[in-house]
Structure formats: structure tokens, C-alpha cells
Write a protein that holds these residues in place. Structure first.
Motif, PDB file in Angstrom:
ATOM      1  N   ASN A 191      32.877  -4.112 -38.211  1.00 50.05           N
ATOM      2  CA  ASN A 191      31.544  -5.328 -38.144  1.00 50.05           C
ATOM      3  C   ASN A 191      29.870  -4.672 -39.032  1.00 50.05           C
ATOM      4  N   ALA A 192      29.592  -5.602 -40.160  1.00 47.05           N
ATOM      5  CA  ALA A 192      29.225  -5.410 -41.036  1.00 47.05           C
ATOM      6  C   ALA A 192      30.183  -5.143 -42.323  1.00 47.05           C
ATOM      7  N   GLY A 193      30.125  -6.217 -43.063  1.00 50.55           N
ATOM      8  CA  GLY A 193      30.733  -5.663 -44.217  1.00 50.55           C
ATOM      9  C   GLY A 193      30.397  -5.335 -45.142  1.00 50.55           C
ATOM     10  N   GLY A 194      29.031  -5.437 -45.456  1.00 50.07           N
ATOM     11  CA  GLY A 194      28.477  -5.049 -46.687  1.00 50.07           C
ATOM     12  C   GLY A 194      27.073  -4.000 -45.915  1.00 50.07           C
ATOM     13  N   LEU A 195      26.498  -4.097 -44.813  1.00 48.37           N
ATOM     14  CA  LEU A 195      25.185  -3.218 -44.659  1.00 48.37           C
ATOM     15  C   LEU A 195      24.707  -3.079 -43.228  1.00 48.37           C
ATOM     16  N   MET A 196      24.742  -2.257 -42.640  1.00 49.08           N
ATOM     17  CA  MET A 196      24.229  -2.293 -41.089  1.00 49.08           C
ATOM     18  C   MET A 196      23.187  -1.171 -41.372  1.00 49.08           C
ATOM     19  N   ALA A 197      22.198  -2.017 -40.537  1.00 47.18           N
ATOM     20  CA  ALA A 197      20.861  -0.980 -39.878  1.00 47.18           C
ATOM     21  C   ALA A 197      20.814  -0.928 -38.350  1.00 47.18           C
ATOM     22  N   SER A 198      20.564  -0.108 -37.813  1.00 48.79           N
ATOM     23  CA  SER A 198      20.825   1.133 -36.678  1.00 48.79           C
ATOM     24  C   SER A 198      19.370   2.173 -36.243  1.00 48.79           C
ATOM     25  N   ARG A 199      19.264   1.023 -35.762  1.00 46.75           N
ATOM     26  CA  ARG A 199      17.515   2.143 -35.055  1.00 46.75           C
ATOM     27  C   ARG A 199      16.845   2.539 -36.810  1.00 46.75           C
ATOM     28  N   SER A 200      16.888   1.946 -37.405  1.00 42.28           N
ATOM     29  CA  SER A 200      16.345   1.454 -38.305  1.00 42.28           C
ATOM     30  C   SER A 200      14.930   1.115 -39.286  1.00 42.28           C
ATOM     31  N   PRO A 201      14.000   0.609 -39.333  1.00 39.87           N
ATOM     32  CA  PRO A 201      12.900   0.634 -39.897  1.00 39.87           C
ATOM     33  C   PRO A 201      12.758   0.508 -40.869  1.00 39.87           C
ATOM     34  N   ALA A 202      14.111  -0.263 -41.701  1.00 36.49           N
ATOM     35  CA  ALA A 202      14.065  -0.185 -43.144  1.00 36.49           C
ATOM     36  C   ALA A 202      13.741  -1.583 -44.345  1.00 36.49           C
ATOM     37  N   LEU A 203      13.716  -1.521 -44.831  1.00 38.91           N
ATOM     38  CA  LEU A 203      12.647  -2.707 -45.711  1.00 38.91           C
ATOM     39  C   LEU A 203      14.201  -2.453 -46.859  1.00 38.91           C
ATOM     40  N   ILE A 204      15.039  -3.966 -46.586  1.00 40.77           N
ATOM     41  CA  ILE A 204      16.636  -4.478 -46.943  1.00 40.77           C
ATOM     42  C   ILE A 204      15.301  -5.048 -47.911  1.00 40.77           C
ATOM     43  N   ASN A 205      15.682  -5.104 -49.579  1.00 43.00           N
ATOM     44  CA  ASN A 205      15.003  -6.351 -50.210  1.00 43.00           C
ATOM     45  C   ASN A 205      15.858  -6.085 -51.588  1.00 43.00           C
ATOM     46  N   GLY A 206      16.005  -7.636 -51.956  1.00 41.22           N
ATOM     47  CA  GLY A 206      16.578  -8.125 -53.268  1.00 41.22           C
ATOM     48  C   GLY A 206      18.053  -7.692 -53.576  1.00 41.22           C
ATOM     49  N   ASN A 207      18.475  -7.514 -52.308  1.00 41.27           N
ATOM     50  CA  ASN A 207      20.345  -7.661 -52.367  1.00 41.27           C
ATOM     51  C   ASN A 207      20.597  -8.608 -52.584  1.00 41.27           C
ATOM     52  N   ARG A 208      22.258  -8.968 -53.004  1.00 34.44           N
ATOM     53  CA  ARG A 208      22.715  -9.971 -53.496  1.00 34.44           C
ATOM     54  C   ARG A 208      24.162  -9.343 -52.253  1.00 34.44           C
ATOM     55  N   PHE A 209      24.937 -10.258 -51.325  1.00 36.18           N
ATOM     56  CA  PHE A 209      25.504 -10.064 -50.667  1.00 36.18           C
ATOM     57  C   PHE A 209      27.196 -10.513 -50.436  1.00 36.18           C
ATOM     58  N   PHE A 210      28.402 -10.743 -51.218  1.00 34.99           N
ATOM     59  CA  PHE A 210      29.222 -11.077 -51.886  1.00 34.99           C
ATOM     60  C   PHE A 210      30.394 -11.254 -51.333  1.00 34.99           C
TER      61      PHE A 210
END
Length: 265
Positions: A191-210
Motif C-alpha cells: 500500500n502506498a508506493g510513494g507516501l502514506m498519511a495515516s491519522r495525520s493533518p499533514a501538508l503534502i505540497n509540490g511533490n512529484r510522484f513518478f
């Protein structure tokens, strides 16, 4: 080789270690970690604001932090390489309550039989920037980085060919982190090849997922999170079950100004 830690630094000092190779340390039976487990195969820092610059840390082993264990430390690890270190948790580095700075460094081929193949942060407002994470592996979660209750900043890094059961790149657990301007490429997880956020009020900004791969969430996986996902590129990621670009589960997600193309599954 394997005869104990190489560096033990404690107190309020600010020592600098520069241009050395630190190799094959082992923390067996030395303790120092949570629940009395061994911590820091090559380097153990408690309280001190040590600076490690242009160092190579190789082949360390411990339960927590195969190479480096940080406790209540604002240590800096800059222009350094951590390679082939092994631990149960935090193959390269384990940091507890530490506002560390990790910058312009390389994490290559580190491993954890639990979480955090490259780095594990627990309650640590650390900053991880301009570094490369390649071919690190965690058997459970966070092939490159695992955040536990940490308001960390992860900015300008490259994550390539990391592996894990969940989140081959970065796993956020109860962590109001900033993940910005990173590249996630060719990472692979269940699950989640790149990134996983679980129970997290995160800011995920300006990234590149290839070219990341997962059963669910080839690029990004968000669950039970009031997260913001903005201004990202998600291109040519693959999921064999659902959510080739993005997988969302029971989340109040803010999602805007993202580009998703050529994702498949």
C-alpha cells in the motif's frame, strides 16, 4: 568490528566530527533505547548538539537506529552517507524528541525489520532536506522514512527504489508534517508506493510522484486524515487494486491544483 558503538556523545556540548568513516559498530547489550533496547550501532547522541559533516556511516547494527540514535538532540548530519545499516526500527537513524537537521546526505541500502528503513522519527520536529534515499527497505512501513507523532519538515529530497509493506517512500503516522518539493520515483509497496498519511493533518505540497507501485495507492495513500494535498504531480504510477495515483479512505481531504496523468491499474 562489532565490538560496540564507535561514538558516544552526551551532555550539552557541540562537538564537530568531519571527514571520517564510521563503520561496523554494534550496540548489542548496550541499551540506551526505548524499553531498554539497544540504540545506535555507530553513533549514540544524548542531549548534545553534535555536527557530523562529510562522514560515511556504514554497517552499523542496533535494535533502534542501526547507525545513529538521537535522544533529545539537535544534532546535524550534513553532506554524509549512511549505507548498509540495519535495525529493527530506524535502519539508518532513530530520533526520539530530537530537533535534528539532516541535510544534503545519502541514505543507501539501509534496512529495518520493522519500520523506517532509512530514518524513524518519534516525537521529533526534525528537518530532512536535500537528501537522497535509495534502495532502503522496511519490512513493515516507511521504506525510507517513518514519522511517529512528529511535526517534521521533509523538503527537497529524492526517494528512489525504496521498498516496504506500506509506504515505500514516506509513512506519516499521527504526524502534522510538511512534505514539500520532493521527488518520489520507482518506489514499491503493498500500500502506498510513494507516501502514506495515516491519522495525520499533514501538508503534502509540490511533490512529484513518478512510476511508483502499490496494490492500493500507487502514488499517495491517505487514511483517516485531515490532510492537504496540493500542487503535486502524480504521473505513471500503478496500483494493481485501486487508486493508481491517489487512494483515499475515510478522510476529510483537501485536494487541489494537482496533476494526475498516465496512472494505471
Amino acid at each position: 568490528k562489532g565490538q560496540g558503538r564507535v561514538f558516544y556523545i552526551a551532555g550539552s556540548g557541540t562537538p564537530t566530527v568531519e571527514s571520517v568513516v564510521i563503520q561496523d559498530g554494534n550496540a548489542a547489550a548496550l541499551g540506551g533505547g526505548p524499553d531498554g533496547q539497544d540504540g545506535g550501532g555507530n553513533v549514540y547522541i544524548a542531549g548534545a548538539s553534535a555536527v557530523f559533516s562529510n562522514t560515511e556511516m556504514v554497517g552499523g547494527g542496533a535494535y533502534y537506529g542501526g547507525s545513529v540514535f538521537l535522544l533529545d538532540s539537535s544534532a546535524q548530519i550534513i553532506t554524509s552517507t549512511l549505507r548498509a545499516n540495519k535495525a529493527t526500527t530506524g535502519g539508518g537513524i532513530f530520533a526520539l524528541r530530537s530537533a535534528a537537521i539532516i541535510s544534503d546526505s545519502v541514505f543507501d541500502g539501509n534496512g529495518a525489520t520493522g519500520d523506517g528503513g532509512g530514518i524513524f522519527l518519534s516525537r521529533s520536529p526534525a528537518r530532512i532536506e536535500a537528501s537522497t534515499f535509495k534502495k532502503n527497505e522496511a519490512k513493515t512501513a516507511g521504506g525510507a522514512i517513518f514519522l511517529d507523532s512528529s511535526s517534521a519538515v521533509i523538503v527537497g529530497n529524492r526517494f528512489t527504489e525504496n521498498k516496504a509493506e506500506s509506504a515505500a517512500g514516506v509513512y506519516l503516522d499521527v504526524s502534522p508534517a510538511l512534505v514539500e518539493f520532493n521527488i518520489f520515483q520507482a518506489n514499491k509497496a503493498q500500500n502506498a508506493g510513494g507516501l502514506m498519511a495515516s491519522r495525520s493533518p499533514a501538508l503534502i505540497n509540490g511533490n512529484r510522484f513518478f512510476l511508483n507501485e502499490g496494490l492500493n495507492g500507487g502514488g499517495v495513500y491517505v487514511e483517516f486524515s485531515d490532510a492537504r494535498v496540493t500542487n503535486n504531480l502524480l504521473i505513471s504510477n500503478t496500483a494493481t487494486s485501486a487508486g493508481s495515483g491517489l487512494f483515499v479512505l475515510a478522510s476529510d481531504l483537501t485536494f487541489y491544483h494537482n496533476t494526475l496523468v498516465y496512472n494505471s491499474g
